[in-house]
Scaffold this active site. Structure first.
Site, mmCIF file in Angstrom:
data_model
loop_
_atom_site.group_PDB
_atom_site.id
_atom_site.type_symbol
_atom_site.label_atom_id
_atom_site.label_comp_id
_atom_site.label_asym_id
_atom_site.label_seq_id
_atom_site.Cartn_x
_atom_site.Cartn_y
_atom_site.Cartn_z
ATOM 1 N N SER A 68 0.824 -1.209 0.000
ATOM 2 C CA SER A 68 0.000 0.000 0.000
ATOM 3 C C SER A 68 0.858 1.259 0.000
ATOM 4 C CB SER A 68 -0.930 0.007 1.216
ATOM 5 O OG SER A 68 -0.216 -0.262 2.408
ATOM 6 N N ASP A 106 5.462 -7.067 2.602
ATOM 7 C CA ASP A 106 4.656 -7.539 1.475
ATOM 8 C C ASP A 106 5.533 -7.918 0.291
ATOM 9 O OD1 ASP A 106 1.947 -7.770 1.919
ATOM 10 O OD2 ASP A 106 1.489 -5.694 1.452
ATOM 11 N N LYS A 136 4.602 -11.431 3.405
ATOM 12 C CA LYS A 136 3.176 -11.635 3.171
ATOM 13 C C LYS A 136 2.937 -11.710 1.677
ATOM 14 C CE LYS A 136 -0.031 -8.340 3.663
ATOM 15 N NZ LYS A 136 -0.711 -8.360 2.330
ATOM 16 N N GLU A 205 -9.278 -9.604 4.230
ATOM 17 C CA GLU A 205 -9.643 -8.227 3.888
ATOM 18 C C GLU A 205 -10.971 -8.151 3.140
ATOM 19 O OE1 GLU A 205 -7.986 -4.266 1.500
ATOM 20 O OE2 GLU A 205 -6.680 -6.017 1.738
#
Length: 290
Positions: A68, A106, A136, A205
């Protein structure tokens, strides 16, 4: 990239001195869920820089260096353009700025999907360059073989199921998942697959609330919700969202502050003081020596 160099505390604003606390570990996170229950929910926030890591670290169990950052830091329209170099640079910064939380980085789009071997090459680089504790990756049943491959080779993996932002073009947007019976069954199957493959935890999510609770009850590993359910084993948000740095935030975000407003007010005061020559004053200037 080395993460072991010494920062000169006399010249650096980022104080690297360790706080008097022991860093949590991946097994410690796993043990928080016992007999299908987590007595104290796990706290996770995103962090991308040394200073934010320092501020968040004492209050969190995990810090996620999320892709993100592409949108939050770089202003990109999605996470798809984020690179491995970007993740390594920010991951190393967060590791340097934290002493308590488990740091998870990530895997960016395109760095792990083609094969387990490609995923291992990317993940091993991330861990070596950053010093993080885990990586992740997004995906359910399709990524289970990769999760198993990495886990069996010493790389702890946090899975990410439900709404997976890297698949936004396939999903057709960022809407909540699980509204149909078919989607419901897929998410449940994805959760079981990644848990069975060896993921130490998973992010769930953007799903309808009953699925969040059902997934949490159905697997033995911690489920970290974001737009899922309060019944999850923990929660994660983008720190800049919950701090109120952006005008628009997703529905599932609660603003716990108005940092944008405070920054704007401080800058307005600064600008007024500069224009009126009230700044700098005697306290901010140097007098000549006698």
């Amino acid at each position: 990239m080395s993460t072991t160099f010494t920062i000169d505390t006399a010249t650096s604003r980022a104080n690297p001195m360790p706080a008097p606390m022991k860093r949590l570990t991946v097994p410690a996170i796993q043990r928080r869920k016992f007999d299908g229950k987590t007595e104290q929910p796990l706290v996770m926030l995103t962090a991308y820089t040394v200073r934010m890591a320092q501020l968040l670290d004492p209050h969190c169990d995990m810090l996620l260096v999320g892709d993100s950052l592409g949108q939050v830091i770089y202003g990109l329209p999605s996470t798809l353009a984020v690179t491995l170099d970007m993740m390594c640079a920010h991951g190393a910064a967060v590791v340097r700025g934290s002493y308590h939380s488990v740091v998870i980085v990530d895997m960016p789009f395109g760095s792990y999907e083609s094969s387990p071997e490609a995923a291992f090459a990317s993940a091993s680089r991330v861990m070596a360059d950053t010093g993080c504790a885990a990586i992740k990756l997004e995906g359910g049943q399709a990524m289970a073989p990769t999760i198993r491959f990495l886990s069996e080779r010493g790389i702890p993996v946090m899975a990410h199921i439900g709404l997976t932002p890297q698949a936004v073009n396939v999903l057709g947007g960022y809407g909540a998942r699980g509204r149909s019976q078919q989607e419901h069954e897929k998410i449940m199957a994805d959760a079981k697959a990644v848990a069975d493959a060896g993921a130490f935890a998973m992010v769930l999510e953007g799903v309808v609330e009953p699925i969040g609770a059902a997934v949490t009850q159905s697997v033995d590993v911690p489920v970290i919700g974001i737009g899922a359910s309060a019944q999850c084993d923990g929660q994660v948000l983008v720190a800049e969202d919950m701090l109120g740095l952006f005008e628009r935030t997703p529905r599932f975000v609660k603003r716990f502050g108005d940092i944008a407003g405070r920054i704007s007010a401080a800058v307005e005061t600064y600008a007024n003081d500069v224009r009126s020559r009230a700044f700098p004053g005697p306290e901010q200037t140097y007098a000549p020596k006698d």
